[in-house]
Design an enzyme around this catalytic site. Structure first.
Site, PDB file in Angstrom:
ATOM      1  N   ARG A  77       7.571 -21.942  28.537  1.00 44.23           N
ATOM      2  CA  ARG A  77       7.350 -22.565  29.844  1.00 44.23           C
ATOM      3  C   ARG A  77       7.809 -24.025  29.890  1.00 44.23           C
ATOM      4  O   ARG A  77       7.965 -24.602  30.953  1.00 44.23           O
ATOM      5  CB  ARG A  77       5.867 -22.424  30.243  1.00 44.23           C
ATOM      6  N   ASP A 197      19.932 -28.379  51.112  1.00 42.64           N
ATOM      7  CA  ASP A 197      20.066 -27.008  50.607  1.00 42.64           C
ATOM      8  C   ASP A 197      21.553 -26.661  50.672  1.00 42.64           C
ATOM      9  O   ASP A 197      22.140 -26.568  51.754  1.00 42.64           O
ATOM     10  CB  ASP A 197      19.220 -26.059  51.462  1.00 42.64           C
ATOM     11  N   LYS A 222      22.079 -16.268  45.418  1.00 39.56           N
ATOM     12  CA  LYS A 222      23.193 -16.009  46.333  1.00 39.56           C
ATOM     13  C   LYS A 222      24.522 -16.220  45.602  1.00 39.56           C
ATOM     14  O   LYS A 222      24.825 -15.473  44.693  1.00 39.56           O
ATOM     15  CB  LYS A 222      23.036 -16.886  47.580  1.00 39.56           C
TER      16      LYS A 222
HETATM   17  C1  LIG Z   1      17.782 -17.200  50.204  1.00 34.47           C
HETATM   18  C2  LIG Z   1      17.661 -18.621  50.513  1.00 34.47           C
HETATM   19  C3  LIG Z   1      16.604 -19.387  50.009  1.00 34.47           C
HETATM   20  C4  LIG Z   1      15.478 -18.770  49.200  1.00 34.47           C
HETATM   21  O1  LIG Z   1      15.951 -18.365  47.945  1.00 34.47           O
HETATM   22  P1  LIG Z   1      15.287 -17.164  47.091  1.00 34.47           P
HETATM   23  O2  LIG Z   1      16.122 -17.144  45.861  1.00 34.47           O
HETATM   24  O3  LIG Z   1      15.390 -15.922  47.920  1.00 34.47           O
HETATM   25  O4  LIG Z   1      13.874 -17.534  46.821  1.00 34.47           O
HETATM   26  C5  LIG Z   1      16.583 -20.746  50.287  1.00 34.47           C
HETATM   27  N1  LIG Z   1      17.552 -21.328  51.031  1.00 34.47           N
HETATM   28  C6  LIG Z   1      18.580 -20.614  51.547  1.00 34.47           C
HETATM   29  C7  LIG Z   1      19.619 -21.302  52.367  1.00 34.47           C
HETATM   30  C8  LIG Z   1      18.673 -19.251  51.298  1.00 34.47           C
HETATM   31  O5  LIG Z   1      19.684 -18.555  51.844  1.00 34.47           O
END
Ligand SMILES: *Cc1c(COP(=O)(O)O)cnc(C)c1O
Length: 405
Positions: A77, A197, A222
Site C-alpha cells: 500500500r 482532467d 480510457k
Molecule cells: C471515465 C472518466 C473518469 C472516471 O474514471 P474511472 O477510471 O472510470 O474511475 C473521470 N474523468 C473522465 C473525463 C472520464 O471519462
C-alpha cells in the site's frame, strides 16, 4: 536490481526526448542493463527486512512528506515497483515531476479532494460544467465534504473564496467536448491549484501542466490503457502534491494493482500511435456527420482527438439499438469504437436540468472512435442512423464543428 528507491531505478533523465520516444522508453530505462526486455511484474504484498530500526525510520520519512521510501518497498500500500514504472512514464509524458496512480479515475479524484485543506469544515471547490458524470456527482453530493461553486471559465476569478482549495475543469469535456482555455483559467486561479482532467486529450494532444495546471488527472481506464481491459487512475503533479497524494493513498487504500500497472505501462508505449490513428478516423467521420441531414449538430474540439459528440433529429435510443460493428457501451478510448447516450448512461447521475444547462442535450450521442477502417465504421453508423427524417438540410446547424460546444 539493487535496493534503489521504488520510483528511482536508475532513471536516465535525458533532458529532451520526443514524446514518442518517452512513450516506449520512460519507466524502462534500467531494463537493458539488468538483462531484461519486458518490465518485471512484482506481485509482492510485503517486503522482508531484517533491520526493523531502519524500517521504522523509512516509515517515519514517508509519513512526513510522502516521499517514496528509500530501499525496497515496505508494504504494497506504500508503493509497488511495477506501478512506479507506470508513474514515472506518465510523469515524463505529462512533463511533471511526479505521478501517483490509483485503482480508478474516481479513486484518483477522491484522493485529490481528500488532500485538500478543510479550513471551515468543508472543502470549497470551484468547477466548470460539464464534467464526467461521476466527477460532477462526487462534488455535488458532498460525499467527501466538498462544497462546489459551478461557474463558466470567465467567472472563476469571482467564484474564488479565501477557503477555495481547488479549481476543476475538463478539457475537452466529457461528453460535449467543450474546450477551456487552460492558460487563462490558470491565471484566474492565482495560487489556488488548478486540476485539469486530461482523459480525453491525453498528453499526445495537450500537456496541461505546461499551461499552468498544477494537477493533471487521468482516467487511465480510457486512452492510457487503451484496450478496454484495465481500470486505473493517475494524477500527474509536482513532488510536493504527489507526497500528499501518496499519504492519502496509503491511508485510504485506493492502490493500483501491479498487473494493472504493467498493462498501463504497456498501453503508454502505443499511446501516440493510437491517438493519432483514431483521431484521423474521427476527423473523417466528423466531415461525414456534419454533412448528414439526419444529424443536427456535431461537436468536435479544436485540438482534435478521437472523441465525437453529435445530436440526431431522430431518436438517439434507436441509433444505439442498431449499431453492429460499433459497440453500444459506456467508457471510451479503446482500440474499438464505442457509442453511448450520455443522458441515459455516463451522465445519468447528474440532475437533468444541470445536465441540459451544461449542453448535454437528450439527443446527444457520444462516439469514441477506434482503430477500425474508417469506411467500416461509417458503414455501421450510416445504417444505424436509419432513414432520413425528411428534414430540410438547410436547418442543420453545423456551427459547432471545430468550435467546441
Ligand atoms: C471515465 C472518466 C473518469 C472516471 O474514471 P474511472 O477510471 O472510470 O474511475 C473521470 N474523468 C473522465 C473525463 C472520464 O471519462
Amino acid at each position: 536490481m539493487d535496493t534503489a528507491s521504488i520510483g528511482a531505478y536508475d532513471d536516465v533523465r535525458t533532458a529532451s526526448r520526443a514524446l514518442a520516444t518517452e512513450a516506449v522508453h520512460a519507466g524502462r530505462d534500467d531494463l537493458a542493463r539488468q538483462g531484461l526486455h519486458a518490465p518485471p511484474i512484482d506481485l509482492s504484498t510485503t517486503y522482508p527486512s531484517y533491520d526493523s530500526r531502519t524500517e521504522a525510520a523509512r516509515i517515519d520519512a514517508f509519513a512526513t512528506d510522502g516521499a517514496d521510501p528509500i530501499g525496497p518497498p515496505v508494504y504494497g500500500r506504500l508503493g509497488n515497483p511495477t506501478v512506479a514504472r507506470f508513474e514515472t512514464a506518465l510523469a515524463r509524458l505529462e512533463g511533471t515531476e511526479a505521478a501517483v496512480a490509483f485503482a480508478s479515475g474516481m479513486a484518483a479524484l477522491s484522493a485529490v479532494l481528500l488532500a485538500l485543506p478543510i479550513p471551515g469544515g468543508t472543502r470549497h471547490v470551484v468547477a466548470v460544467r460539464p464534467l464526467y458524470g461521476c466527477s460532477d456527482h462526487l462534488l455535488t453530493a458532498g460525499l467527501l465534504g466538498t462544497e462546489v461553486t459551478w461557474t463558466d471559465p470567465s467567472g472563476i476569478a469571482d467564484a474564488l473564496r479565501p477557503d477555495t482549495g481547488l479549481v476543476m475543469v475538463e478539457t475537452p469535456a466529457n461528453p460535449t467536448l467543450a474546450e477551456v482555455d487552460l492558460r487563462s483559467v490558470a491565471r484566474a486561479c492565482g495560487s489556488v491549484p488548478l486540476l485539469a482532467d486530461n482523459t480525453f486529450a491525453t498528453p499526445v494532444l495537450q500537456r496541461p501542466a505546461e499551461q499552468g495546471a498544477r494537477l493533471v488527472l487521468h482516467s487511465a481506464t480510457k486512452y492510457l490503457g487503451g484496450h478496454g481491459d484495465v481500470l486505473g487512475g493517475v494524477v500527474a503533479c509536482d513532488e510536493e502534491f504527489a507526497g500528499r497524494l501518496r499519504r492519502i493513498r496509503f491511508a485510504t487504500g485506493g492502490v493500483l494493482h501491479p498487473l494493472a500497472g504493467y498493462l498501463l505501462l504497456r498501453g503508454l508505449s502505443t499511446l501516440p500511435v493510437r491517438v493519432r490513428a483514431a483521431s484521423e478516423n474521427a476527423a473523417e467521420l466528423v466531415r461525414r456527420l456534419a454533412a448528414d441531414p439526419r444529424v443536427s449538430r456535431v461537436h468536435y474540439p479544436r485540438i482534435g482527438g478521437a472523441m465525437i459528440a453529435f445530436e440526431v433529429h431522430g431518436d438517439p435510443h434507436e441509433v444505439i439499438s442498431r449499431v453492429r460493428l460499433v459497440t453500444p457501451a459506456v467508457s471510451l478510448g479503446s482500440v474499438d469504437s464505442l457509442i453511448q447516450h450520455p443522458a441515459s448512461i455516463s451522465h445519468r447521475i447528474v440532475d437533468a436540468d444541470d445536465r441540459r444547462e451544461a449542453g448535454v442535450s437528450d439527443r446527444l450521442l457520444r462516439l469514441s472512435v477506434g482503430l477500425e477502417d474508417v469506411e467500416d465504421i461509417w458503414a455501421d453508423l450510416n445504417q444505424a442512423l436509419g432513414t432520413s427524417p425528411n428534414r430540410p438540410t438547410a436547418t442543420t446547424n453545423h456551427a459547432v464543428v471545430g468550435a467546441g460546444r
